[in-house]
Motif scaffolding. Structure first.
Motif, PDB file in Angstrom:
ATOM      1  N   ALA A  47      75.060 -17.608  13.070  1.00 16.00           N
ATOM      2  CA  ALA A  47      74.417 -16.289  13.083  1.00 16.00           C
ATOM      3  C   ALA A  47      73.948 -15.961  14.501  1.00 16.00           C
ATOM      4  N   PRO A  48      74.024 -14.693  14.913  1.00 16.17           N
ATOM      5  CA  PRO A  48      73.545 -14.319  16.244  1.00 16.17           C
ATOM      6  C   PRO A  48      72.061 -14.649  16.401  1.00 16.17           C
ATOM      7  N   CYS A  49      71.729 -15.204  17.575  1.00 18.15           N
ATOM      8  CA  CYS A  49      70.331 -15.557  17.855  1.00 18.15           C
ATOM      9  C   CYS A  49      69.947 -15.213  19.292  1.00 18.15           C
ATOM     10  N   GLY A  50      70.808 -14.504  19.973  1.00 24.05           N
ATOM     11  CA  GLY A  50      70.556 -14.119  21.356  1.00 24.05           C
ATOM     12  C   GLY A  50      71.782 -13.451  21.937  1.00 24.05           C
ATOM     13  N   SER A  51      71.706 -13.124  23.210  1.00 24.45           N
ATOM     14  CA  SER A  51      72.813 -12.461  23.903  1.00 24.45           C
ATOM     15  C   SER A  51      73.025 -13.096  25.265  1.00 24.45           C
ATOM     16  N   LEU A  52      74.276 -13.026  25.729  1.00 22.04           N
ATOM     17  CA  LEU A  52      74.619 -13.462  27.077  1.00 22.04           C
ATOM     18  C   LEU A  52      75.506 -12.396  27.698  1.00 22.04           C
ATOM     19  N   VAL A  53      75.096 -11.906  28.857  1.00 19.79           N
ATOM     20  CA  VAL A  53      75.892 -10.913  29.580  1.00 19.79           C
ATOM     21  C   VAL A  53      76.075 -11.418  31.002  1.00 19.79           C
ATOM     22  N   LEU A  54      77.311 -11.444  31.470  1.00 17.45           N
ATOM     23  CA  LEU A  54      77.610 -11.711  32.870  1.00 17.45           C
ATOM     24  C   LEU A  54      77.895 -10.371  33.513  1.00 17.45           C
ATOM     25  N   LEU A  55      77.055 -10.012  34.455  1.00 18.00           N
ATOM     26  CA  LEU A  55      77.014  -8.658  34.990  1.00 18.00           C
ATOM     27  C   LEU A  55      77.251  -8.692  36.491  1.00 18.00           C
ATOM     28  N   ASP A  56      78.157  -7.862  36.976  1.00 17.46           N
ATOM     29  CA  ASP A  56      78.437  -7.752  38.408  1.00 17.46           C
ATOM     30  C   ASP A  56      77.823  -6.443  38.906  1.00 17.46           C
ATOM     31  N   VAL A  57      76.643  -6.563  39.524  1.00 17.12           N
ATOM     32  CA  VAL A  57      75.917  -5.392  40.026  1.00 17.12           C
ATOM     33  C   VAL A  57      75.455  -5.659  41.456  1.00 17.12           C
TER      34      VAL A  57
END
Length: 97
Positions: A47-57
């Motif tokens: 089940a989802p329990c968090g998020s991970l985003v790899l962001l190029d800014v």
């Protein structure tokens, strides 16, 4: 510059995540040019329990602005948000110099 945005959901917040998912996905679509990867972290039951985003800014301020504007953050889904800069060493099957 690459940043990992690592978010951990509050306990028992799955219904909040589900109720906000469409707004979250629409938000991510606005950043599709900057997002290298995005997806939920899963608990031992899948089940989802968090998020991970790899962001190029451009800089940390942009990464922080992204994280704060996420609809999940706006509804208080996250217990914690950690933003860390990254350096690519291995990508698409090859070392990156």
């Amino acid at each position: 510059m690459l940043f990992a945005v690592i978010c951990t959901d509050r306990p028992n917040a799955l219904e909040t995540r589900k109720a906000t998912r469409e707004q979250h996905l629409a938000f991510l679509a606005q950043y599709k040019a900057a997002i290298q990867f995005a997806g939920p972290q899963l608990d031992v039951n899948g089940a989802p329990c968090g998020s991970l985003v790899l962001l190029d800014v451009q800089d940390r301020a942009a990464a922080e602005g992204f994280a704060a504007a996420d609809p999940y953050a706006q509804v208080g889904l996250f217990e914690s948000v950690v933003i860390r800069p990254l350096r690519t060493v291995f990508r698409d099957g090859a070392l990156v110099e």
